[in-house]
Design a protein around this motif. Sequence first.
Motif, PDB file in Angstrom:
ATOM      1  N   GLU A  73       0.814  -1.222   0.000  1.00  0.00           N
ATOM      2  CA  GLU A  73       0.000   0.000   0.000  1.00  0.00           C
ATOM      3  C   GLU A  73       0.846   1.269   0.000  1.00  0.00           C
ATOM      4  O   GLU A  73       0.315   2.350  -0.230  1.00  0.00           O
ATOM      5  N   THR A  76       0.325   1.423  -3.714  1.00  0.00           N
ATOM      6  CA  THR A  76      -1.067   1.455  -4.194  1.00  0.00           C
ATOM      7  C   THR A  76      -1.945   2.419  -3.417  1.00  0.00           C
ATOM      8  O   THR A  76      -2.998   2.833  -3.892  1.00  0.00           O
ATOM      9  N   ASP A  78      -4.163   2.924   0.316  1.00  0.00           N
ATOM     10  CA  ASP A  78      -5.137   2.052   0.981  1.00  0.00           C
ATOM     11  C   ASP A  78      -6.490   2.247   0.311  1.00  0.00           C
ATOM     12  O   ASP A  78      -7.131   3.279   0.492  1.00  0.00           O
ATOM     13  N   MET A  79      -6.884   1.273  -0.483  1.00  0.00           N
ATOM     14  CA  MET A  79      -8.188   1.375  -1.146  1.00  0.00           C
ATOM     15  C   MET A  79      -9.286   1.015  -0.141  1.00  0.00           C
ATOM     16  O   MET A  79      -9.193  -0.008   0.536  1.00  0.00           O
ATOM     17  N   VAL A  83     -14.838  -0.367  -1.845  1.00  0.00           N
ATOM     18  CA  VAL A  83     -14.419  -0.284  -3.243  1.00  0.00           C
ATOM     19  C   VAL A  83     -13.660  -1.556  -3.626  1.00  0.00           C
ATOM     20  O   VAL A  83     -13.940  -2.195  -4.635  1.00  0.00           O
ATOM     21  N   LYS A  84     -12.688  -1.927  -2.785  1.00  0.00           N
ATOM     22  CA  LYS A  84     -11.811  -3.066  -3.069  1.00  0.00           C
ATOM     23  C   LYS A  84     -12.597  -4.361  -3.284  1.00  0.00           C
ATOM     24  O   LYS A  84     -12.225  -5.185  -4.108  1.00  0.00           O
ATOM     25  N   TYR A  94      -7.443  -5.556  -8.436  1.00  0.00           N
ATOM     26  CA  TYR A  94      -6.665  -5.059  -7.305  1.00  0.00           C
ATOM     27  C   TYR A  94      -5.581  -6.055  -6.894  1.00  0.00           C
ATOM     28  O   TYR A  94      -4.462  -5.661  -6.545  1.00  0.00           O
ATOM     29  N   GLU A  98      -1.645  -5.277  -6.641  1.00  0.00           N
ATOM     30  CA  GLU A  98      -0.819  -5.606  -5.474  1.00  0.00           C
ATOM     31  C   GLU A  98       0.412  -6.418  -5.883  1.00  0.00           C
ATOM     32  O   GLU A  98       1.510  -6.192  -5.343  1.00  0.00           O
TER      33      GLU A  98
END
Length: 196
Positions: A73, A76, A78-79, A83-84, A94, A98
């Motif tokens: 993260e 990326t 922190d989604m 949503v994730k 996703y 990752e």
Amino acid sequence: MSENYNFFAMVNRMKYIDRWALMSNTRKENIAEHSHSVAVIAHALALIGNKEFGKKYDADRAAVLALYHDTTEVITGDMPTPVKYYNDDIKSVYKNIEAVAAKRLLDMLPDEYKEDYDSVLNHRQGDEDLWKLVKAADKISALIKCIEESRMGNREFDIALSSQEKKIAEIEMPEVRFFADNFLKSYYLTLDEHTK
């Protein structure tokens, strides 16, 4: 001549990635703090499994996996969970993101260290039971955050608290049940109640 590798400096940036970004927080939590919490709990779950239920977990490895479980993260971000996990397509994309982020981080290490860190950034065969502990510890840590926010009177976390309590109750692992029955209730108490 020495070279400069960026891996640990990037890991150190975990403290800049906030969790629960869509919600009003009384106190922000970053992924470094969260990862420490998850590592402590995963280690405890492994020890509980070994001492109470005759398991043969490597508690130290569980702690290390947990410590690095959100490291990607730093690349990326922190989604947010809604949503994730909105649908299987987003979840799959996703996961690929990752994997790319993990590779980028591994490329910031000298070659002789890459295999060691690959085994904690990416799931490897033989660690499945430990990753289950880490996932459970991750959920417990999320519940603890919700408890803390609720105790501070933050109604923003009311639904999340109920949801996380339900998720923990649904985990069918004796280690989690033991932790919930013997340790989790303390998080609902004040400091004075802890120390009286």
